[in-house]
Design an enzyme around this catalytic site. Structure first.
Site, PDB file in Angstrom:
ATOM      1  N   GLU A 111       2.656   5.057  -4.074  1.00  0.00           N
ATOM      2  CA  GLU A 111       2.911   6.147  -5.024  1.00  0.00           C
ATOM      3  C   GLU A 111       4.295   6.805  -4.867  1.00  0.00           C
ATOM      4  O   GLU A 111       4.925   7.062  -5.894  1.00  0.00           O
ATOM      5  CB  GLU A 111       1.806   7.208  -4.915  1.00  0.00           C
ATOM      6  N   ASP A 134      -8.295   4.065  -3.501  1.00  0.00           N
ATOM      7  CA  ASP A 134      -9.411   4.266  -2.570  1.00  0.00           C
ATOM      8  C   ASP A 134     -10.556   5.024  -3.242  1.00  0.00           C
ATOM      9  O   ASP A 134     -10.830   6.199  -2.942  1.00  0.00           O
ATOM     10  CB  ASP A 134      -8.929   5.030  -1.338  1.00  0.00           C
ATOM     11  N   ASP A 152       0.844  -1.196   0.000  1.00  0.00           N
ATOM     12  CA  ASP A 152       0.000   0.000   0.000  1.00  0.00           C
ATOM     13  C   ASP A 152       0.883   1.252   0.000  1.00  0.00           C
ATOM     14  O   ASP A 152       2.105   1.172   0.181  1.00  0.00           O
ATOM     15  CB  ASP A 152      -0.912  -0.021   1.222  1.00  0.00           C
TER      16      ASP A 152
END
Length: 655
Positions: free
Chosen positions: A373, A440, A370
């Protein structure tokens, strides 16, 4: 007039303020590098070494020509600038031009770095696909413009496929921008040493995708277990909750391939381990799950703060992302966090050793990567300092090294069936078994519709393993009729995605009982298939059972992906490149070579049109046969979906 020189497998062109190199980079591929500096860099970033090929090069005082298979490039210099034209089978497909003088192309930022722009003529009627994923409805990127930067729900992969029959890779991890306007196409980097891009061609989209994978890597074969149903929620707070859920699925006869232990199961961000008061015996938990045929998956975050036991070592030994100006904090989440600098080899090794002790040694071999980025606020990448350079020049490559960290270390441990669920990607991530999801997103029919575009766009970027949170990630009310309809339609979409994974943080109901009061990041509402109403449960169970029956077909398709680069979920034109209708379709797709799926994505919808290309097709619902080359109207109640199978395919027997 500039100086044109023949070099090995290419051409060098030099004028007062620019040096350009055009060279073959494998069959039917040409790489171009250009800079205002006095020499070019040999940095390949994520490119593999070029394969050998046969090349013809001719130069004279006026121009240089390089021919590589069916691709030809021609460079000319006039009035202090150069122009490059690309031809496929003699037809012009790309042509550069300058707008203004050379300063417009190269604007100095710092040191030997420049804000760099490469401009191409626009082609009327051209369709452009790829460029990663974000939340919008534009599958065809022609007429659009985009920032080249990552954030939650956005992966900027600077690679596109053109309906003119070529692929284009902007080989530059710098933050930048691209626009596919009617008057021009512009690729720009906010700060870089040189421009670097590749043009590659083939006779079909499949050939072009194969060439792209030869440049950046092929995905490994998908493990058999990963092709089934993944159960996930935000979040299981303890070992007991995970096992209770798994046991109930087993009791109900619903096959589960994986169950995900999401974030904040740890003691502190930067401690890659289970909190012992809630996860008393991870090894026995993993053993019981595997006895049930369920693979345990654990969430990893690369965030860390001074409260972590690993902070002192990692901070002092330059293993963390730093700032050019200011303190360490670049992400405020339960205190100021920074990120592990996965671009640094010693940081990757250290992080893995902690994850090995905290997870792998207990039997966990699959990781959810997770915050890939990485997510930073504010998004001022020029203030980030990575091992490989300033963030403005390198930030896009972070998710590539994040996946590399775990893939290569798992490989070194002897693991063979490796997949990694990750929230972001970069060209080449596919070779590390990256399963990308679109972040998300909201629980809405709009997000469902946009997820179809996301999946198909990622497929055309060479990312074959893709999925979305079934039901969307946030704001889902499991007691509302809206969400209960949405979850079924999204489950149907998930059935025909490369990975079928249920996830999301659902709204807690008024009578919600906190199981572990005071725990950091408590769970959302229930998110198992029995949570969405009595009518929905048998529908969702049957979809999971159908996925189980489809596993041999998916495994066969996954093997083709590893061999050829063809994605499992792919746009209609991939299999029917000569059908002009297929280039305008963004809401139906092929799932493998034999299944055509047309999702329903509007609330209350029970009918939609479906375009059937050339061939003979059988609808899975009632086995009705159709001849291709027509548009048909199909009906599907909430417990039905719309899919067709090629008449001669054995997979029809699965439905």
């Amino acid at each position: 007039m500039g100086k044109i020189t023949k070099i090995k497998d290419g051409i060098s062109f030099q004028i007062r303020d620019e040096i350009v190199c055009i060279e073959a980079y494998g069959e039917n591929c040409i790489r171009v590098r250009s800079s205002r500096n006095s020499k070019l860099s040999d940095e390949r970033w994520t490119l593999l070494e070029a394969e050998k090929c046969s090349v013809s090069v001719e130069v004279n005082d006026e121009k240089g020509v390089i021919e590589n298979g069916i691709l030809k490039a021609e460079i000319t210099g006039l009035w202090g600038c150069c122009q490059i034209s690309f031809y496929k089978n003699g037809e012009l497909i790309l042509h550069t031009h300058d707008e203004g003088d050379y300063v417009t192309k190269y604007e100095h930022t710092e040191g030997q770095n420049y804000r760099t722009r490469i401009i191409f003529d626009s082609h009327y009627g051209e369709h452009i696909y790829g460029l990663g994923q974000e939340q919008h409805d534009f599958f065809d990127k022609k007429g659009c413009s985009f920032d080249l930067k990552h954030w939650n729900t956005k992966s900027a992969l600077p690679v596109i496929y053109s309906s003119l029959g070529y692929g284009f890779l902007w080989n530059n991890p710098a933050v930048g921008r691209v626009e596919f306007a009617l008057n021009h196409t512009i690729w720009s980097a906010d700060s870089c040493y040189q421009a670097d891009y590749l043009v590659f061609v083939g006779d079909t989209p499949a050939e072009i995708m194969n060439r792209y994978c030869r440049l950046t890597g092929f995905a490994p074969e998908m493990p058999e277990w990963a092709t089934g149903f993944w159960q996930c929620k935000l979040r299981y707070e303890s070992q007991d909750e995970v096992l209770e859920t798994a046991r109930k699925y087993k009791e109900l006869g619903v096959p589960v391939s994986a169950i995900v232990i999401d974030y904040f199961h740890w003691t502190e961000q930067g401690n890659w381990e289970f909190e012992p008061s809630l996860w008393q015996d991870p090894k026995s938990m993993c053993g019981e799950l595997k006895d049930m045929g369920i693979e345990p998956v654990v969430s990893i975050w690369p965030t860390i703060n001074p409260a972590s036991k690993n902070w002192s070592t990692m901070n002092e030994q330059n293993m963390l992302v730093r700032t050019e100006n200011g303190q360490y904090g670049i992400f405020d989440f339960y205190g100021q966090q920074t990120y592990v600098d996965v671009t640094a080899p010693h940081a990757r090794e250290y992080m893995w050793q902690q994850a090995k002790k905290g997870y792998y040694d207990y039997g966990i071999k699959t990781f959810w990567l997770d915050e890939a980025e990485p997510e930073v606020h504010p998004q001022q990448f020029s203030n980030l300092k990575f091992h490989i350079g300033n963030g403005s020049q390198t930030a896009l490559i972070y998710p590539y090294y994040y996946a590399k960290t775990f893939y290569e270390n798992l490989k070194a441990e002897g693991e063979k069936d490796i997949v990694l669920l990750t929230r972001c990607a970069y060209p080449g991530s596919q070779k590390f078994g990256a399963i990308v999801w679109n972040g998300d997103i909201v629980s809405s029919f709009d997000a469902l519709r946009q997820s179809i575009v996301s999946g198909l766009s990622m497929a055309m970027c060479g990312i074959p393993w893709w999925n979305s949170d079934i039901g969307g990630f946030h704001s889902g009310d499991i007691e509302s009729e809206y969400f209960r309809e949405l979850i079924v339609r999204w489950f149907q979409f998930g059935l025909f995605c490369p990975v079928m994974r249920l996830h999301g943080t659902r709204l807690r109901q008024s009578d919600y009982q906190y199981r572990h009061p005071g725990v950091k990041e408590p769970s959302g509402g229930d998110n198992e298939i029995w949570s969405f109403g009595e009518k929905n449960y048998p529908v969702l169970k049957e979809l999971i059972l159908l996925r189980e029956r489809l596993k041999p077909y998916i495994i066969k398709s996954a093997r083709l992906t590893a061999e050829t680069g063809e994605p499992i979920m792919r746009p209609m034109f991939f299999d029917f490149p000569n059908d002009e209708n297929c280039y305008n379709i963004k809401d139906q797709y092929m799932f493998g070579r034999d299944i055509l799926f047309a999702p329903i994505y509007d609330r209350g919808q029970t009918e939609r049109s479906v375009y059937l290309p050339d061939g003979n097709w059988v609808r899975t619902l009632d086995k009705t046969e159709y001849t291709g080359g027509q548009t048909v109207i199909c009906h599907a109640e909430i417990d039905e979906f719309i899919a067709f199978v090629r008449k001669d395919s054995e997979v029809i027997n699965v439905f």
